[in-house]
Each structure stands twice: as structure tokens, then as C-alpha cells.
Design a protein around this motif. Structure first.
Motif, PDB file in Angstrom:
ATOM      1  N   LEU A 184       0.844  -1.201   0.000  1.00 47.75           N
ATOM      2  CA  LEU A 184       0.000   0.000   0.000  1.00 47.75           C
ATOM      3  C   LEU A 184       0.878   1.249   0.000  1.00 47.75           C
ATOM      4  N   PHE A 185       1.868   1.238   0.903  1.00 51.10           N
ATOM      5  CA  PHE A 185       2.718   2.419   1.030  1.00 51.10           C
ATOM      6  C   PHE A 185       3.465   2.689  -0.276  1.00 51.10           C
ATOM      7  N   ALA A 186       3.938   1.613  -0.909  1.00 48.57           N
ATOM      8  CA  ALA A 186       4.634   1.768  -2.193  1.00 48.57           C
ATOM      9  C   ALA A 186       3.689   2.291  -3.275  1.00 48.57           C
ATOM     10  N   SER A 187       2.386   2.179  -3.039  1.00 45.46           N
ATOM     11  CA  SER A 187       1.385   2.645  -4.010  1.00 45.46           C
ATOM     12  C   SER A 187       0.843   4.027  -3.641  1.00 45.46           C
ATOM     13  N   GLY A 188       1.416   4.641  -2.610  1.00 44.97           N
ATOM     14  CA  GLY A 188       0.963   5.986  -2.222  1.00 44.97           C
ATOM     15  C   GLY A 188      -0.229   5.979  -1.282  1.00 44.97           C
ATOM     16  N   ILE A 189      -0.487   4.835  -0.643  1.00 46.54           N
ATOM     17  CA  ILE A 189      -1.670   4.701   0.223  1.00 46.54           C
ATOM     18  C   ILE A 189      -1.209   4.423   1.660  1.00 46.54           C
ATOM     19  N   ILE A 190      -1.780   5.141   2.602  1.00 51.06           N
ATOM     20  CA  ILE A 190      -1.456   4.930   4.024  1.00 51.06           C
ATOM     21  C   ILE A 190      -2.396   3.874   4.611  1.00 51.06           C
ATOM     22  N   PRO A 191      -1.864   2.807   5.217  1.00 54.04           N
ATOM     23  CA  PRO A 191      -2.734   1.845   5.908  1.00 54.04           C
ATOM     24  C   PRO A 191      -3.379   2.555   7.111  1.00 54.04           C
ATOM     25  N   TYR A 192      -4.649   2.442   7.274  1.00 54.49           N
ATOM     26  CA  TYR A 192      -5.407   3.302   8.177  1.00 54.49           C
ATOM     27  C   TYR A 192      -6.097   2.457   9.240  1.00 54.49           C
ATOM     28  N   TYR A 193      -7.042   1.649   8.832  1.00 54.84           N
ATOM     29  CA  TYR A 193      -7.738   0.784   9.776  1.00 54.84           C
ATOM     30  C   TYR A 193      -7.617  -0.678   9.359  1.00 54.84           C
ATOM     31  N   LEU A 194      -7.487  -1.534  10.377  1.00 54.27           N
ATOM     32  CA  LEU A 194      -7.718  -2.969  10.202  1.00 54.27           C
ATOM     33  C   LEU A 194      -8.948  -3.259  11.053  1.00 54.27           C
ATOM     34  N   HIS A 195     -10.050  -3.555  10.404  1.00 52.30           N
ATOM     35  CA  HIS A 195     -11.315  -3.747  11.122  1.00 52.30           C
ATOM     36  C   HIS A 195     -11.486  -5.200  11.537  1.00 52.30           C
ATOM     37  N   ARG A 196     -11.947  -5.399  12.756  1.00 49.57           N
ATOM     38  CA  ARG A 196     -12.523  -6.709  13.045  1.00 49.57           C
ATOM     39  C   ARG A 196     -13.829  -6.784  12.265  1.00 49.57           C
ATOM     40  N   LEU A 197     -14.203  -7.967  11.886  1.00 48.07           N
ATOM     41  CA  LEU A 197     -15.418  -8.146  11.084  1.00 48.07           C
ATOM     42  C   LEU A 197     -16.635  -7.574  11.813  1.00 48.07           C
ATOM     43  N   ASP A 198     -17.453  -6.823  11.095  1.00 49.17           N
ATOM     44  CA  ASP A 198     -18.741  -6.419  11.654  1.00 49.17           C
ATOM     45  C   ASP A 198     -19.633  -7.652  11.648  1.00 49.17           C
ATOM     46  N   ARG A 199     -20.305  -7.894  12.781  1.00 43.66           N
ATOM     47  CA  ARG A 199     -20.983  -9.195  12.935  1.00 43.66           C
ATOM     48  C   ARG A 199     -22.313  -9.204  12.202  1.00 43.66           C
ATOM     49  N   VAL A 200     -22.196  -9.372  10.907  1.00 44.19           N
ATOM     50  CA  VAL A 200     -23.388  -9.393  10.069  1.00 44.19           C
ATOM     51  C   VAL A 200     -23.807 -10.841   9.809  1.00 44.19           C
ATOM     52  N   GLN A 201     -25.124 -11.025   9.799  1.00 48.04           N
ATOM     53  CA  GLN A 201     -25.684 -12.349   9.526  1.00 48.04           C
ATOM     54  C   GLN A 201     -25.164 -12.887   8.187  1.00 48.04           C
ATOM     55  N   GLY A 202     -24.677 -14.105   8.185  1.00 45.29           N
ATOM     56  CA  GLY A 202     -24.220 -14.709   6.925  1.00 45.29           C
ATOM     57  C   GLY A 202     -22.722 -14.637   6.723  1.00 45.29           C
ATOM     58  N   ALA A 203     -22.005 -13.967   7.639  1.00 42.42           N
ATOM     59  CA  ALA A 203     -20.557 -13.813   7.437  1.00 42.42           C
ATOM     60  C   ALA A 203     -19.737 -14.335   8.605  1.00 42.42           C
ATOM     61  N   ALA A 204     -20.370 -15.059   9.515  1.00 43.26           N
ATOM     62  CA  ALA A 204     -19.667 -15.488  10.734  1.00 43.26           C
ATOM     63  C   ALA A 204     -18.436 -16.335  10.412  1.00 43.26           C
ATOM     64  N   HIS A 205     -18.478 -17.057   9.296  1.00 41.81           N
ATOM     65  CA  HIS A 205     -17.343 -17.934   8.966  1.00 41.81           C
ATOM     66  C   HIS A 205     -16.074 -17.155   8.612  1.00 41.81           C
ATOM     67  N   PHE A 206     -16.191 -15.838   8.414  1.00 44.07           N
ATOM     68  CA  PHE A 206     -15.002 -15.017   8.150  1.00 44.07           C
ATOM     69  C   PHE A 206     -14.385 -14.471   9.442  1.00 44.07           C
ATOM     70  N   ASP A 207     -15.090 -14.617  10.555  1.00 42.92           N
ATOM     71  CA  ASP A 207     -14.710 -13.891  11.771  1.00 42.92           C
ATOM     72  C   ASP A 207     -13.559 -14.579  12.524  1.00 42.92           C
ATOM     73  N   LEU A 208     -12.785 -13.761  13.216  1.00 38.46           N
ATOM     74  CA  LEU A 208     -11.755 -14.255  14.138  1.00 38.46           C
ATOM     75  C   LEU A 208     -12.164 -13.824  15.539  1.00 38.46           C
ATOM     76  N   SER A 209     -11.882 -14.639  16.518  1.00 40.01           N
ATOM     77  CA  SER A 209     -12.178 -14.239  17.898  1.00 40.01           C
ATOM     78  C   SER A 209     -11.262 -13.065  18.266  1.00 40.01           C
ATOM     79  N   ALA A 210     -11.609 -12.374  19.353  1.00 38.72           N
ATOM     80  CA  ALA A 210     -10.772 -11.256  19.810  1.00 38.72           C
ATOM     81  C   ALA A 210      -9.361 -11.756  20.118  1.00 38.72           C
ATOM     82  N   HIS A 211      -9.272 -12.929  20.706  1.00 34.82           N
ATOM     83  CA  HIS A 211      -7.954 -13.497  21.047  1.00 34.82           C
ATOM     84  C   HIS A 211      -7.137 -13.740  19.766  1.00 34.82           C
ATOM     85  N   GLU A 212      -7.787 -14.340  18.767  1.00 34.43           N
ATOM     86  CA  GLU A 212      -7.072 -14.608  17.503  1.00 34.43           C
ATOM     87  C   GLU A 212      -6.655 -13.300  16.825  1.00 34.43           C
ATOM     88  N   ALA A 213      -7.569 -12.324  16.817  1.00 34.50           N
ATOM     89  CA  ALA A 213      -7.267 -11.038  16.172  1.00 34.50           C
ATOM     90  C   ALA A 213      -6.067 -10.384  16.858  1.00 34.50           C
TER      91      ALA A 213
END
Ligand code: SF4
Length: 344
Positions: free
Chosen positions: A280-309
Motif C-alpha cells: 500500500l505504502f509503495a502505491s501511495g496509500i497509508i494503511p489506516y484501519y484494520l477492522h474486526r469483522l462487523d458481525r453481520v448475519q451470513g458472514a460469521a465464517h469469516f470472523d476471528l475471535s478477539a484473542h485470535e485477532a
């Protein structure tokens, strides 16, 4: 002048053509990627029937598809767009409105959660449909933005002088035409306390054809500062083509930031995320946020626990200089800002 207009129309036609040529059919994408069937699809279900059962439609741009490794059924880009039977599972704690958007909608299409800034859901359309999307159940039909000067959005902005930043979101706000963006910019220019226009868009990386001279000219009409926030989750999403688009934006003076979502099997390790920050930085972009998954119905299989994150994030912090380390945050409905995840 006429030549400029013709060139703009051609460019607009080019990116709209690229949108229309997107994969809308899972079978075609898998054939293109030289993959027989989804890794975890029910073995007796024809691929297209499997995709068709999903209420959240399937869509992938040709450019994004070109970055998927041929023959790799667990490619981290493919996994972001691959419909999965797990989406039908009801998991406790995962809701249709994961982040309280519905309650914070002040007028149709305008969400006001945080001090000083509001968000407009400009359109429900996207160039790519990410299976983990926190707005996958959002009622876009009830949230059409009317941004006429005398319409509800502009009246709300004019009546709230503490708001000085407008965030364009969606869907993807860059799916609307330059003409519509220009009309919005003209109206925002008339509200003097709006000083910053921020655009959150996955189109910037998955549909680089969208970054045209006409688009840049449209943004330059805003009298304040323009901030562009890309949404890139994995280093393989960056290649020479979208880097050229980012470079063009940087050279025209726009500030670029990136937010990623921490996703199981996609970017759930420090090495991948460190590579992403460096690229990203080499492309002129600043890394800003790394979001934990928003807990939306249908996407739980993408989630990591707080401990894993936290385990991933602690390792990431050890690998990167501070200016390349995105903040690990989560959105908790009702909080006055994004909430930093404490890993100490
Ligand atoms: S709103 Fe963003 S995350 Fe959601 S499907 Fe569209 S591009 Fe993907």
C-alpha cells in the motif's frame, strides 16, 4: 472543449462497459479461474444453482478475477467473493444490521453517528460483492439519497453547522456517474461548513478503469479537501494496473488511505498483512484501519475471535514501523467512534 467532452464520455463508457462485463455467474468465474467447483460447495449442487440460492447476488469484476491464482480453489481473493453454504447458517450474535446503521439514519440515505461527520449511502450498487459485507442486508430501497439543494440531505447538512465532513459510501459511491457526482459536489460547495469530502470505495482498487481524467476533474471541483479511502484486504489485490490509478490520484494531490477487514483464511496472519501495508505504502496509500469483522448475519465464517485477532495484530506490530501499522478497530453500535481493540 467539445473534444474534452467526447473524451469524457468515452472514458465513462469504458468503465461502465467494464462493469457490464463483470462476472455475474459463479460457474463462469470458476471456469475462468480454472477451478472445478467451490472448495466447500455441496458436491451434488450444480454450481450456478448453488450461487442462485443466495439473496446477496454474485458479482466480480474481470480485473479482480484476473488477480485470482488459476487453479487455486482457496485463493484469498476468490474466498472473498465465493458464495458459501455457511452463509445460510444462523449464528447467535450476528445480525442483519451489524453496526446500528438503521437507527442512525436521520433522513433517507444519511447516517449520522459520529461528531462532525455524516455518511451518505449514495447507491446500493457495487462493482464486486464481498461475501463478508456488513451492508449485505441494508435496505437500499428505503435509503435513496435525494441531494437536491432543497431535498432532505442538503437541508440536514445546512441545519447542522457542526458537520464539516461528508463521507460518500454505499454500496460503492463510485458506481454513480460523474454527472451525478458533479451535481452533489456543486451542492456541497454551497454549504460552507462542509470542508472535507471523503469517499470510501472498493471500486478504486477493483475497477481501475473508473479513475479517469473526467473523474479526477469532478473531484477537483470540490472546494475543500478530498480524501479517498480504498478497501484492500490482501497484497495480491494490488497490481501494476491499479497502482497506476492510485499514482494518478496521488499526483493530482488527493490523499489516499486504506482500510482492510481481518478475514479468516484471507488475511489472518501477520506476514500477509505486513506485505499488504508495504505494498500500500509503495502505491501511495497509508494503511489506516484494520477492522474486526462487523458481525453481520451470513458472514460469521469469516470472523476471528478477539484473542485470535490480537495474536495476529501483536505479531504485525512487531514487523512494521509505526507509520505502516493500521489501527485495529471494531465498530460497536451506539459508540461515539470506532473502538480500538485493546491487545495489551
Ligand atoms: S459495500 Fe463494499 S464491502 Fe460491501 S459488497 Fe460493496 S464493495 Fe464489497
Amino acid at each position: 472543449m467539445r473534444n474534452c467532452r467526447v473524451a469524457s464520455e468515452l472514458q465513462e463508457r469504458d468503465w461502465k462497459l467494464a462493469v457490464s462485463e463483470s462476472f455475474r455467474n459463479l460457474g463462469e468465474l470458476l471456469e475462468f479461474c480454472e477451478i472445478g467447483a467451490p472448495a466447500d460447495a455441496p458436491v451434488d449442487a450444480p454450481v450456478d444453482e448453488y450461487a442462485g440460492k443466495h439473496e446477496f447476488a454474485f458479482r466480480v469484476t474481470r480485473y479482480f478475477a484476473s488477480l485470482i491464482e488459476k487453479g487455486n480453489a482457496v485463493d484469498p481473493l476468490l474466498l472473498q467473493v465465493l458464495p458459501d453454504a455457511l452463509e445460510f447458517r444462523q449464528v447467535e450474535g450476528y445480525h442483519a444490521d451489524a453496526v446500528g446503521d438503521f437507527a442512525a439514519m436521520r433522513v433517507p440515505g444519511l447516517i449520522h453517528k459520529y461528531h462532525g461527520r455524516v455518511l451518505l449511502t449514495l447507491t446500493g450498487a457495487c462493482a464486486i460483492h464481498c461475501r463478508y459485507c456488513f451492508r449485505r442486508h441494508f435496505p437500499y430501497g428505503e435509503a435513496g439519497v435525494d441531494y437536491d439543494m432543497n431535498g432532505p440531505v442538503m437541508r440536514y447538512l445546512a441545519g447542522n453547522p457542526e458537520v464539516n465532513e461528508v463521507i460518500l459510501s454505499g454500496g460503492d459511491p463510485l458506481m454513480v456517474s460523474d454527472a451525478r457526482l458533479a451535481r452533489l459536489v456543486r451542492n456541497l460547495n454551497r454549504i460552507t461548513h462542509i470542508r472535507t469530502l471523503r469517499i470510501h470505495s472498493r471500486v478504486l482498487s477493483v475497477l481501475p478503469e473508473r479513475v479517469t481524467a473526467a473523474f479526477i476533474g469532478t473531484l477537483q471541483q470540490f472546494r475543500g479537501q478530498v480524501v479517498l479511502v480504498t478497501h484492500i484486504n490482501h497484497p495480491n489485490e494490488i497490481s501494476a494496473l491499479n497502482q497506476a490509478a492510485f499514482g494518478l490520484l496521488v499526483r493530482h494531490g488527493f490523499r489516499l488511505f486504506n482500510q482492510s477487514v481481518l478475514l479468516r483464511r484471507v488475511n489472518d496472519n501477520a506476514q500477509t498483512l505486513a506485505e499488504l501495508s508495504n505494498k500500500l505504502f509503495a502505491s501511495g496509500i497509508i494503511p489506516y484501519y484494520l477492522h474486526r469483522l462487523d458481525r453481520v448475519q451470513g458472514a460469521a465464517h469469516f470472523d476471528l475471535s478477539a484473542h485470535e485477532a490480537c495474536r495476529v495484530y501483536t505479531q504485525l506490530r512487531e514487523r512494521l514501523p509505526g507509520y505502516l501499522l493500521p489501527a485495529l478497530v471494531e465498530e460497536i453500535a451506539g459508540n461515539a467512534s470506532k473502538t480500538p481493540v485493546r491487545c495489551d
